[in-house]
Design an enzyme around this catalytic site. Structure first.
Site, mmCIF file in Angstrom:
data_model
loop_
_atom_site.group_PDB
_atom_site.id
_atom_site.type_symbol
_atom_site.label_atom_id
_atom_site.label_comp_id
_atom_site.label_asym_id
_atom_site.label_seq_id
_atom_site.Cartn_x
_atom_site.Cartn_y
_atom_site.Cartn_z
ATOM 1 N N ARG A 106 0.786 -1.159 -0.001
ATOM 2 C CA ARG A 106 0.038 0.030 -0.254
ATOM 3 C C ARG A 106 0.979 1.218 -0.017
ATOM 4 O O ARG A 106 1.719 1.388 0.883
ATOM 5 C CB ARG A 106 -1.010 0.029 1.199
ATOM 6 C CG ARG A 106 -1.322 1.407 1.378
ATOM 7 C CD ARG A 106 -2.647 1.412 2.517
ATOM 8 N NE ARG A 106 -3.836 0.620 2.133
ATOM 9 C CZ ARG A 106 -5.015 0.925 2.742
ATOM 10 N NH1 ARG A 106 -5.190 1.651 3.585
ATOM 11 N NH2 ARG A 106 -6.163 0.117 2.014
ATOM 12 N N HIS A 133 -7.731 0.773 -6.040
ATOM 13 C CA HIS A 133 -7.694 0.015 -4.948
ATOM 14 C C HIS A 133 -8.522 -1.294 -5.262
ATOM 15 O O HIS A 133 -9.732 -1.263 -4.783
ATOM 16 C CB HIS A 133 -8.654 1.048 -3.580
ATOM 17 C CG HIS A 133 -8.650 0.364 -2.315
ATOM 18 N ND1 HIS A 133 -7.762 -0.734 -2.049
ATOM 19 C CD2 HIS A 133 -9.217 0.675 -1.437
ATOM 20 C CE1 HIS A 133 -7.903 -1.066 -0.710
ATOM 21 N NE2 HIS A 133 -8.662 -0.398 -0.273
ATOM 22 N N GLN A 136 -10.192 -3.824 -2.643
ATOM 23 C CA GLN A 136 -11.664 -3.496 -2.398
ATOM 24 C C GLN A 136 -12.603 -3.654 -3.230
ATOM 25 O O GLN A 136 -13.676 -4.526 -2.887
ATOM 26 C CB GLN A 136 -11.304 -1.831 -1.957
ATOM 27 C CG GLN A 136 -12.685 -1.382 -1.352
ATOM 28 C CD GLN A 136 -13.078 -1.776 -0.018
ATOM 29 O OE1 GLN A 136 -12.026 -1.662 0.928
ATOM 30 N NE2 GLN A 136 -14.116 -2.470 0.437
ATOM 31 N N ASP A 225 -17.398 6.897 -0.170
ATOM 32 C CA ASP A 225 -16.265 6.791 0.432
ATOM 33 C C ASP A 225 -15.751 8.425 0.901
ATOM 34 O O ASP A 225 -16.535 9.241 0.907
ATOM 35 C CB ASP A 225 -15.267 6.379 -0.454
ATOM 36 C CG ASP A 225 -13.727 6.440 -0.242
ATOM 37 O OD1 ASP A 225 -13.450 5.994 1.308
ATOM 38 O OD2 ASP A 225 -12.716 6.467 -0.763
ATOM 39 N N CYS A 265 -16.323 1.638 1.762
ATOM 40 C CA CYS A 265 -15.216 1.046 1.922
ATOM 41 C C CYS A 265 -14.908 1.013 3.301
ATOM 42 O O CYS A 265 -13.921 0.346 3.797
ATOM 43 C CB CYS A 265 -14.237 1.126 1.032
ATOM 44 S SG CYS A 265 -13.542 2.970 1.097
ATOM 45 N N ARG A 293 -13.406 -8.384 2.725
ATOM 46 C CA ARG A 293 -12.169 -8.058 2.330
ATOM 47 C C ARG A 293 -11.457 -9.550 2.618
ATOM 48 O O ARG A 293 -10.377 -9.751 1.849
ATOM 49 C CB ARG A 293 -11.557 -7.207 3.240
ATOM 50 C CG ARG A 293 -12.158 -5.656 2.822
ATOM 51 C CD ARG A 293 -11.771 -5.148 1.358
ATOM 52 N NE ARG A 293 -10.522 -5.217 1.052
ATOM 53 C CZ ARG A 293 -9.351 -4.188 1.281
ATOM 54 N NH1 ARG A 293 -9.998 -3.345 1.930
ATOM 55 N NH2 ARG A 293 -8.120 -4.243 1.234
HETATM 56 N N1 CP Z 1 -11.196 -0.079 2.954
HETATM 57 C C1 CP Z 1 -9.892 -0.204 3.356
HETATM 58 O O1 CP Z 1 -8.907 -0.320 2.701
HETATM 59 O O2 CP Z 1 -9.779 0.006 4.623
HETATM 60 P P1 CP Z 1 -8.209 0.150 5.216
HETATM 61 O O3 CP Z 1 -7.620 1.645 4.696
HETATM 62 O O4 CP Z 1 -8.381 0.514 6.827
HETATM 63 O O5 CP Z 1 -7.369 -0.823 5.093
HETATM 64 N N1 NVA Z 2 -10.174 6.599 -0.850
HETATM 65 C C1 NVA Z 2 -9.568 6.188 0.375
HETATM 66 C C2 NVA Z 2 -10.017 4.722 0.524
HETATM 67 C C3 NVA Z 2 -9.291 4.385 2.064
HETATM 68 C C4 NVA Z 2 -9.620 2.831 2.195
HETATM 69 C C5 NVA Z 2 -8.179 6.649 0.438
HETATM 70 O O1 NVA Z 2 -7.366 6.595 -0.284
HETATM 71 O O2 NVA Z 2 -7.906 7.233 1.654
#
Ligand code: CP
Ligand code: NVA
Length: 310
Positions: A106, A133, A136, A225, A265, A293
């Site tokens: 990530r 993502h 997700q 989101d 999400c 997930r």
């Molecule tokens: N939805 C999601 O990816 O959550 P986190 O950022 O907590 O991993």
């Molecule tokens: N769009 C958000 C998703 C978090 C899971 C971000 O990138 O922060």
């Protein structure tokens, strides 16, 4: 046609058939977990999880998935490896592959994930980048089907910021034939790269709307989101001023299909992009999404770490 990528970096790299096969596998792995049947498909395998942004669901789902499949995982932050600073991305890819059976990352820059995947003989899984993502949205597809909705023919309405979630939904329109409407204020649209790619390959309709009521009308799935993604915190105040008309609240939900499900999400900013009433209401499936997930990740891990997928 099956894709030959060793990695899971974007849903755009996967065919419909392969995504469907992975969804079917996720369903089987979830049923096994519910029945208490062990699925020791990754015994002796170790996944390295590199995090440059915070996480609850992604970390838990990957680390717990590896253990439940009989393998193990390591949590690695930039304090340890200094990604691209202490050592080049190429060297990190080469070295980690001598130890690890797979790498989940990530980070901010999507190009770095692609670079890592090119350098690493081991599979690389995208656990979120600024533009995508995929894990997700893959598990969200599982949640949608679990709710009895077909992936072809429905309308999914996304309210809020044109962020990584929207881009991954756009890549999903290239595999499954649902209509996708993005409702958000001017200046926060999804990137033209993803819009153009999806419009060229999608079978369903792709619509950009400035009118939240029009966006949700007839939709079977309402998705939202955060208005401020990780890395955009400096814009939080400005965003909080323009996004409120796109809040998912009871009034807006009443304009969608009466049986519409509400998805997020997470993490949620209750009272901003979604109200408590909707998030805790009967149409919300947000915690099913969070659980899925785990099951989605297992299917991706089994596929990428080389165990039989039958
Ligand atoms: N939805 C999601 O990816 O959550 P986190 O950022 O907590 O991993
Ligand atoms: N769009 C958000 C998703 C978090 C899971 C971000 O990138 O922060």
């Amino acid at each position: 046609m099956m894709t030959d990528t060793k990695d899971f970096i974007s849903l755009a790299d996967y065919t419909r058939e392969e995504l469907q096969a992975l969804l079917d596998l996720a369903v089987r792995l979830k049923a096994s977990r519910r029945a208490g049947r062990p699925e020791p498909r990754l015994v002796g395998k170790v996944l390295g999880c590199i995090f440059h942004k915070p996480s609850l669901r992604t970390r838990l789902s990957f680390e717990v998935a590896m253990r439940q499949l009989g393998g193990d995982s390591l949590y690695i932050t930039d304090a340890e490896i200094g990604f691209g600073k202490r050592e080049s991305v190429y060297d990190i890819g080469q070295v980690t592959s001598r130890f690890l059976d797979g790498i989940m990352i990530r980070t901010f820059d999507h190009a770095k994930v692609v670079e890592l995947a090119q350098a690493a003989p081991s599979p690389v899984i995208n656990g979120l980048t600024d533009p995508e993502h995929p894990c997700q949205v893959f598990s969200d597809l599982l949640t949608v089907t679990e709710q009895g909705l077909p992936l072809d023919g429905i309308k999914i309405a996304y309210l809020g910021d044109g962020n990584n979630l929207v881009h991954s939904w756009l890549t999903a329109t290239m595999a499954f034939h649902f209509d996708f409407t993005f409702g958000g204020p001017e200046g926060f649209d999804p990137s033209p790269t993803f819009l153009d790619m999806a419009r060229a390959r999608a079978k369903g309709k792709i619509v950009i709307s400035r009118d939240p009521a029009e966006a949700v009308r007839g939709a079977q799935v309402i998705y939202t989101d955060t208005w401020t993604s990780m890395g955009k915190e400096a814009e939080a105040e400005k965003r909080a001023r323009v996004f409120p008309p796109f809040q998912v609240n009871r009034k807006l939900l009443a304009l969608a299909d009466p049986k519409a499900i509400v998805m997020h999400c997470l993490p949620a900013h209750r009272g901003q992009e979604i109200t408590d009433e909707v998030m805790d209401g009967p149409q919300s499936v947000v915690f099913d999404q969070a659980e899925n997930r785990l099951h989605g990740q297992k299917a991706i891990l089994v596929r990428c770490l080389g165990a039989p997928t039958n």
